[in-house]
Scaffold this active site. Structure first.
Site: not given
Length: 328
Positions: A28, A30, A176
């Site tokens: 993930k 950010d 993340e």
């Protein structure tokens, strides 16, 4: 005649523990989720998750995308990411960089990269009904990873797909978290689906700013804390707490400029605000969306230990809703 492909609303993941088996895994990133569209003439449009036009704000990305596709129309799903120290995503720097027409100095000081993680259209062909594995393969064949303003982040499956190990890598690099995507999954525009499962390493929450309290000490005369809300199922803005930490001086200055013109005479919240927060509050029209991190929810539905992360120009206030009771 040139034809600009239509925006494809983003597919969204549910939160949970990453499944194992016939799944792929990605980190993930950010940043700001965006849809990048390229016409067969090379004209480019960059659109945020809530439909805002970011084309003029990121010329290094829009300027490179058209020529890279060799006259083919395309639609890509991805994330705008500002890279900070050590090449790690820096959400604070992305906040600083987000300007309608950034000057040469800002462009040089805060490089932004489009992390492309899905290909939704190529030429005349829509790929949304194709399985994830085919879309990823087609994305990697485009060769975007060779451009300075683009990256095609790694995806893991098979023997490399250990979600626990990938989470530790994400943790060690300040990322993340990870997203698991079922290998045979189609792309479902605008839908949140269990075909994608996200596992964040910290809890973030998008919030609506409904007011602020004056500061004290070195913040005297300015903003000390923000009063936060989210919309319930009846469309009422509910108070969910305050945040008074995580602000840089530049962020406080920017917030004062944004909130000043939105001043109003009474509370925008559709219910009671604690007296100690309401007593000195300066109320504003609920139009500004930001993001905080927090540990948990209190029993009375307030964010515990919230820390400000920054504004979310890619979201509109009406999209920010309370989580289900079981999640707060």
């Amino acid at each position: 005649m040139a034809h600009m492909p239509q925006v494809v609303p983003p597919m969204l993941a549910v939160e949970g523990e990453p499944p194992t088996g016939a799944w792929g895994y990605e980190y993930k990133w950010d940043g700001y989720r965006c849809c990048l569209r390229v016409a067969d003439t090379g004209e480019v449009r960059l659109t945020s998750r809530n439909g805002n036009d970011f084309t003029g704000a990121y010329p290094e990305i829009t300027g490179a995308a058209g020529g890279a596709l060799g006259g083919r129309a395309a639609v890509l799903d991805g994330e705008l990411v500002a890279l900070g120290e050590g090449g790690r995503p820096d959400f604070g720097q992305l906040q600083r960089r987000h300007r309608d027409r950034p000057g040469p100095r800002l462009l040089a000081e805060v490089p932004v990269v489009f992390f492309a993680f899905d290909l939704l259209r190529l030429g005349r062909d829509s790929l949304t009904e194709s399985p994830y594995t085919e879309r990823r393969a087609a994305l990697e064949r485009l060769g975007l990873g060779g451009l300075d303003a683009f990256a095609v982040p790694p995806a893991y499956s098979g023997d490399d797909a250990d979600p626990a190990a990938l989470l530790e890598v994400a943790r060690g690099n300040g990322l993340e978290g990870i997203v698991a995507k079922r290998l045979d999954s189609p792309y479902l525009p605008g839908k949140r689906s269990r075909l994608w499962v996200k596992r964040p390493l910290f809890t973030t929450r998008e919030v609506v700013v409904g007011g602020w309290q004056p500061g004290e000490g070195h913040r005297a005369g300015g903003i000390g804390s923000l009063l936060l809300g989210a919309y319930d199922e009846d469309g009422a803005l509910r108070y969910i707490g305050h945040v008074g930490t995580g602000f840089s001086d530049a962020a406080l200055t920017g917030l004062a400029e944004r909130l000043g013109p939105l001043a109003r005479g009474g509370s925008p919240f559709g219910g009671a605000v604690p007296r100690d927060r309401a007593r000195r509050a300066r109320w504003v029209e609920p139009r500004v969306v930001g993001e905080v991190t927090h540990r948990t929810w209190t029993r009375d539905g307030r964010l515990r230990h919230a820390v400000w992360r920054g504004l979310r120009p890619d979201r509109t206030a009406g999209e920010i809703s309370l989580p289900p009771p079981g999640e707060r």
